[in-house]
Design a protein around this motif. Structure first.
Motif: not given
Length: 892
Positions: A305-334
């Motif tokens: 949700t925060i990454g999505n709105m980068a154009p609204e805050y004006g940045a090229t991107c709003g980046f989150f590094p890979v961590d345990q939560e990334t893996l959890r989501y990859l598993e959740l999303s099949g």
């Protein structure tokens, strides 16, 4: 892969018995330690460094480019331009159709040159998701989804027929059919791999998943640790065809998060707070990277949700590094286990894995304690203008004051044929829509819970509210149904209207006639409340002046209240069955209730819905398409036309030459945006584009929008420079796309004048002030300019991407010397302009001479700087443009 590898970084990684080859950042760090400790780089910068290591070839990527990333650590910024190659390209249908038109036109050109048209295919993986064409024509009925899809298929049949052909004809090109989801959510839930792999010379290489997209909200994928952002169509086409994206090494602003969100506060409230903070700080053209212990409490959907709105805050991107939560989501999303294991192993091997407490260095940083975030909205016309929920009524009153309607706050207009009136501030649109929030189970389950509790209390939405639910993927309706919330949302009128980008991009559809009549009769300032990311003036609906961004549960709440002139922290939403007032706190779910509902989301839903994602429904599959390698263009089509870019591509390249005795098409002031230049929005019946459509048998009611007709250059060139607010200084006090045809002295549309000049074989130039070409909608801003016959744009300064797009379409960008410009040289637009020094020895950044013959016979002479900035760009310009360059290379 790197043909040079001057730092000797090629390494191998074993995962689940398979060997992967990669360019090692720790090895590069060893070699670069005399320059700086690259292990301290922000993760997003490490992605850029890996890209340069892997693509080092001594020409587009040099050892000095790689070392410049190390030097960045000293200054925390750089003015060096690098050539970046993303792994893949993502498109939506509005911006994707013209790109596929160009590919089809290139195939035609190759066939005419006597070669195999199958040479023309994307070299990078391309996914096009049809998501921008569904409109909310029908709502608050069980038939809404079916009816809206039927109307969408009728309205867009020609475009879809063309895309179906492309889906079959091109390799490396996939189409996700309509009615599936929003491109950014499909990307997050299915397309993205996080660690991308590529087979080459019998080896499997692994690298960071990276992309560019033809939609600014491509940035949503940064929540998953995938670096991606939006570009114009021309850059996307170049990336598809294996050309690098030119970019400056960015500044990286760190955004440190601590604590956790308080009870009752949503991810939407957080992103509106982040947007306000970053807009105030100033991050335009910069990367933003999130870090700190607060990320441990931030689910992946909230990060997206925060990454999505980068154009609204004006940045090229709003980046989150890979961590345990990334893996959890990859598993959740099949995602499969091998993919998940590779992501973990690769991120850890490269030093791209986020560990709490291990914090990189940044150009600058901000900090937010998540526990301080409050329930919020943003509006009435900018996403960064956050308003605390209790202050919304007061904020709306300010809107009335500023529009001169402060004295009539209590005005109401009876709605014909109904037993209610409409007043200032009433909510006429309540839409759970857009990519920002409809990927987020916590806010959608919260909306379902609010609906359930409201129905149980006997509340209903107010009858003047047009309500809609347009999720970003089919998984959303699966989990809402499984949790038992669909029936309650339906009872409140939040029936499914389509899977796609609807209200947020202005596809809100018509309001009921009686509501429109009341608004116009009373000149009422009414509101929309939507869970979107954009609320610019006139964007959501032409009759709705105040537009408020809010979380999905708040959208439901304001549909119940029916007005934005309210403080939901203390004013009742309505009365229950016994006549007792019901407050928001009575129906607002607790964090534990939301968490319990989110447990209904499971991997099987994702696997089922994405199992045949490219197949489409019976209606999509029944669209008749030709089987040929080249497209069978229809002369009758007003949606898809073969553009004239490649006429003569099989002939030898003519040398570069001066521009002689050009006429000025228009003189513009400062900050002319690509939205001023490029056609967008509705097509006016009396405009050149409107007249063209009517001459070709299209009724005004069937005009559709410029966006839907981006595959027809005849419509788009007629709409170039036709914005109703553009001001050409050749005409006193006239707004809109008009100019003077100098030889005859007649005032006419810019398009008509350009065509007259073309008949007279007169080249054209455009004169402008500072920051020429800021904004989005960039591809047609450059394409339309070249089709009108403009050979050069002379401006005081250029927006970086539009400048490169002009070069990419064969238009020469020239810059006045500092302190000079149209006024300094006494230019009025009636001069004959010659540009001297354009020849085969032209160099990037070279000074050229301009001679302006004035109407009184005198001549002004001055120097300008050629803003072809790199050797690559010079090759594109010599060839007539970037696509011409690629095509000529192939024809060789």
């Amino acid at each position: 892969m790197s043909s040079n590898d001057s730092l000797n970084t090629l390494s191998t990684l074993e995962v689940n018995g398979k060997t992967f080859h990669y360019h090692s950042l720790p090895k590069a760090a060893e070699q670069l330690k005399s320059i700086g400790d690259v292990s301290k780089l922000p993760t997003s910068m490490k992605v850029l460094l890996e890209n340069l290591l892997r693509n080092e070839d001594g020409s587009t990527v040099s050892k000095e480019d790689i070392e410049a990333i190390g030097h960045w650590l000293k200054e925390r910024k750089s003015d060096r331009e690098i050539q970046y190659r993303p792994a893949r390209v993502l498109m939506q249908d509005f911006t994707g159709v013209p790109a596929v038109v160009d590919l089809a036109a290139m195939r035609d050109a190759v066939a005419k040159a006597g070669q195999d048209p199958n040479q023309i295919n994307p070299l990078s993986a391309v996914d096009l998701v049809i998501d921008h064409s569904v409109m909310v024509d029908k709502f608050a009925t069980p038939e809404a989804f079916k009816e809206n899809v039927r109307i969408e298929m009728e309205r867009n049949f020609e475009r879809y027929q063309f895309l179906r052909w492309g889906q079959n004809a091109f390799e490396n090109f996939r189409v996700v059919p309509p009615g599936t989801g929003i491109c950014h959510q499909v990307n997050l839930e299915y397309l993205a791999k996080v660690a991308w792999t590529k087979e080459q010379d019998g080896k499997t290489y692994v690298m960071p998943d990276t992309l560019v997209g033809t939609d600014s909200h491509t940035t949503m994928i940064n929540g998953l640790g995938v670096l991606g952002w939006g570009v114009g169509g021309i850059e996307a086409e170049a990336a598809m065809l294996g050309q690098p994206v030119s970019m400056l090494i960015p500044e990286v602003i760190g955004f440190r998060m601590t604590g956790k969100l308080p009870e009752g506060v949503t991810a939407t409230d957080l992103v509106l707070t982040v947007t306000q903070m970053l807009r105030k700080h100033g991050v335009v053209g910069k990367f933003v990277e999130f870090y700190g212990p607060g990320l441990d409490n931030l689910p992946l959907a909230d990060r997206a949700t925060i990454g999505n709105m980068a154009p609204e805050y004006g940045a090229t991107c709003g980046f989150f590094p890979v961590d345990q939560e990334t893996l959890r989501y990859l598993e959740l999303s099949g995602r499969d286990q091998d993919t998940i294991d590779l992501v973990e192993a690769y991120a850890k091997a490269q030093g791209m894995w986020r560990e709490t407490g291990n914090e990189p260095v940044f150009t600058d940083s901000l900090e937010l304690d998540l526990s301080t975030v409050e329930a919020s909205l943003a509006g009435p016309k900018r996403p960064q203008d956050r308003v605390g929920m209790p202050q919304l009524g007061a904020a709306f009153d300010l809107v009335l004051e500023s529009s001169g309607q402060g004295a009539e706050k209590e005005k109401s207009v009876p709605v014909k044929g109904k037993d209610y009136s409409l007043s200032h501030g009433d909510v006429v649109i309540a839409a759970i829509t857009s990519c920002t929030n409809t990927s987020n189970p916590s806010v959608l389950m919260a909306a379902g819970l609010v609906a359930k509790k409201a129905i149980e209390k006997g509340l209903n939405r107010k009858p003047w509210v047009k309500s809609s639910l347009a999720p970003g993927s089919k998984v959303v309706t699966d989990y809402l149904a499984k949790a038992g919330f669909t029936q309650y949302l339906d009872k409140l009128g939040f029936n499914l209207v389509g899977y796609g980008c609807t209200t947020c991009i202005g596809n809100s559809g018509p309001l009921p006639d009686e509501i429109t009549d009341a608004i116009r009769e009373g000149n009422l300032t009414v509101s929309s409340v939507l869970s979107g990311n954009r609320n610019f003036e006139g964007r959501i609906h032409q009759d709705v002046k105040a537009n408020w961004l809010a979380s999905p549960p708040l959208v439901v709440a304001y549909a119940l209240a029916g007005t934005t002139r309210i403080d939901l922290s203390k004013d009742p939403l309505g009365d229950d069955q016994n006549g007792n007032p019901v407050y928001l706190k009575d129906i607002w779910p607790s964090s534990s209730e939301i968490a319990e509902a989110v447990q209904f989301v499971d991997g099987d839903m994702f696997r089922r819905e994405y199992g045949e994602v490219f197949k489409g429904d019976d209606e999509w599959r029944s669209i008749p398409i030709g089987e040929g390698k080249t497209y069978n263009w229809s002369d009758d089509s007003t949606y898809v036309k073969n553009p004239p870019y490649f006429i003569g591509i099989d002939k030898p390249l003519a040398g570069l030459g001066d521009v002689n005795d050009a006429r000025v098409l228009a003189v513009f002031g400062d900050t002319i945006t690509t939205d001023h230049i490029s056609p967008a929005g509705s097509i006016k019946p009396d405009s050149p584009a409107g007249k063209y459509l009517q001459e070709n048998g299209v009724a005004v009611k069937d005009f559709n929008s410029y966006g839907s007709r981006r595959g027809n250059h005849e419509v788009m060139m007629r709409g170039t420079f036709a914005n109703i607010r553009i001001k050409n200084q050749m005409l006193d006090g006239v707004e809109g796309g008009y100019t003077r045809h100098v030889p005859s002295g007649k005032e006419m549309s810019i398009y008509d004048a350009a065509m007259l000049y073309q008949k007279e074989q007169t080249p054209l130039v455009v004169l402008a002030g500072k920051e020429y070409g800021t904004g989005s909608s960039r591809d047609w801003a450059a394409k339309g300019t070249t089709l009108l016959g403009v050979k050069a744009v002379i401006a005081e300064s250029f927006e970086r991407i539009h400048r490169s797009n002009l070069v990419g379409m064969g238009v020469l960008p020239l810059q006045f010397m500092d302190g000079e410009g149209v006024q300094a040289h006494g230019l009025k637009g009636d001069e004959q302009i010659s540009i001297v020094g354009i020849n085969d020895n032209l160099k990037p950044g070279q000074m050229l001479k301009v001679q302006a013959k004035k109407a009184d016979g005198s001549t002004a002479e001055f120097e300008v700087k050629c803003r072809i900035d790199t050797g690559n760009e010079l090759e594109y310009y010599r060839s007539g443009g970037i696509l011409h360059y690629v095509l000529r290379q192939m024809l060789k």
